[in-house]
Design a protein around this motif. Structure first.
Motif, short mmCIF file in Angstrom:
data_model
loop_
_atom_site.label_atom_id
_atom_site.label_comp_id
_atom_site.label_asym_id
_atom_site.label_seq_id
_atom_site.Cartn_x
_atom_site.Cartn_y
_atom_site.Cartn_z
N ASN A 36 87.66 53.81 65.65
CA ASN A 36 87.78 52.39 65.31
C ASN A 36 86.55 51.98 64.50
O ASN A 36 85.55 52.71 64.46
CB ASN A 36 87.90 51.54 66.59
N THR A 85 87.10 44.36 51.85
CA THR A 85 87.63 45.22 52.91
C THR A 85 86.81 45.06 54.18
O THR A 85 87.34 44.99 55.30
CB THR A 85 87.59 46.70 52.45
N ILE A 89 88.07 43.95 57.81
CA ILE A 89 87.87 44.80 59.00
C ILE A 89 87.31 43.97 60.15
O ILE A 89 87.62 44.22 61.32
CB ILE A 89 86.93 45.98 58.64
N CYS A 92 90.08 41.61 62.39
CA CYS A 92 91.18 42.15 63.21
C CYS A 92 90.54 43.12 64.20
O CYS A 92 89.37 43.48 64.07
CB CYS A 92 92.24 42.85 62.35
N GLY A 94 90.63 46.66 66.66
CA GLY A 94 91.15 48.00 66.89
C GLY A 94 92.10 48.06 68.07
O GLY A 94 92.82 49.05 68.23
N VAL A 97 95.20 47.25 65.73
CA VAL A 97 95.38 47.86 64.41
C VAL A 97 94.64 49.19 64.35
O VAL A 97 93.51 49.28 64.85
CB VAL A 97 94.77 46.93 63.32
N LYS A 99 92.53 50.71 62.15
CA LYS A 99 91.84 50.16 60.98
C LYS A 99 91.55 51.24 59.93
O LYS A 99 91.47 50.93 58.74
CB LYS A 99 90.55 49.45 61.40
N GLU A 102 94.87 51.28 58.13
CA GLU A 102 95.15 49.98 57.50
C GLU A 102 94.28 49.76 56.26
O GLU A 102 94.71 49.20 55.27
CB GLU A 102 94.89 48.86 58.53
N PHE A 103 93.02 50.22 56.33
CA PHE A 103 92.09 49.93 55.23
C PHE A 103 91.77 51.16 54.38
O PHE A 103 90.81 51.15 53.61
CB PHE A 103 90.81 49.29 55.79
#
Ligand SMILES: Cc1cc2nc3c(=O)[nH]c(=O)nc-3n(C[C@H](O)[C@H](O)[C@H](O)COP(=O)(O)O)c2cc1C
Length: 188
Positions: A36, A85, A89, A92, A94, A97, A99, A102-103
């Motif tokens: 995360n 970004t 981060i 939101c 972990g 998501v 991450k 997602e990113f």
């Protein structure tokens, strides 16, 4: 001559906007096998050598639990190209998501901790928690770097700094005052 009556009082709950330290960093953890990453603006150097870094990470963050339970993390320093970004981060968790996915972040294996490095960051510092004495009172983790890595293809990265209200300052001009560092030659 200026007197205190010429000054404007600044609200105490906005003091962080005057002195928010250090670059915005990413902190990676690995909890129960799941990596995360979180965004952190409240961080500072504590000691030169062996180095110690302080990071305030609150119990509202999933990363807090991960850090308390594993005692390990990586401080990854993003360049300004990752500013948006990085803010996303930090908006939101972990808990909800993945991450890294997602990113579009590329995890790289650390050498001494389970938490991953981030390939897109120009510097990564593997850390172990050295002291939790201030965590209950201040959410302040004292971290000891155990390995550190920089991307040699990026000799002049541009860090960014949170002004505390969702605006950011980018690193600008560098000035060389080594000639004035007469008392601190060993730092040069
Ligand atoms: C610019 C910025 C700076 C932040 N700085 C901190 C910080 O210093 N300490 C902290 O606990 N949370 C900070 N946060 C909030 C966390 O990054 C956020 O709660 C994050 O979603 C936690 O992720 P996690 O639940 O996956 O650990 C910051 C967020 C942003 C956008």
């Amino acid at each position: 001559m200026i007197t205190v009556s010429d000054l404007q009082e600044h609200p105490l709950d906005q003091v962080h906007r005057l002195i928010e330290p250090g670059p915005v960093i990413l902190v990676t953890t690995q909890h129960r096998g799941i990596p995360n990453v979180m965004t952190n603006g409240f961080n500072m150097m504590i000691r030169h050598a062996p180095p110690l870094i302080g990071c305030t990470i609150g119990p509202w963050d999933h990363s807090y639990t991960a850090l308390r339970e594993t005692g390990e993390c990586v401080i990854s320093i993003p360049g300004s190209e990752l500013a948006e970004t990085t803010v996303d981060i930090g908006n939101c968790s972990g808990q909800d998501v993945d991450k890294f996915r997602e990113f579009d972040l590329t995890p790289l294996a650390s050498q001494q901790v389970a938490a991953p490095l981030i390939a897109e960051c120009f510097a990564n510092i593997e850390c172990q928690v050295a002291d939790t004495a201030l965590v209950d009172a201040y959410n302040l983790f004292v971290l000891e770097p155990v390995r550190a890595w920089v991307d040699p293809s990026r000799p002049h990265p541009q860090m960014f700094h949170h002004r505390g209200d969702g605006t950011f300052t980018l690193d600008g001009e560098t000035i060389d005052l080594k000639d004035h560092m007469t008392k601190w030659q060993y730092l040069l």
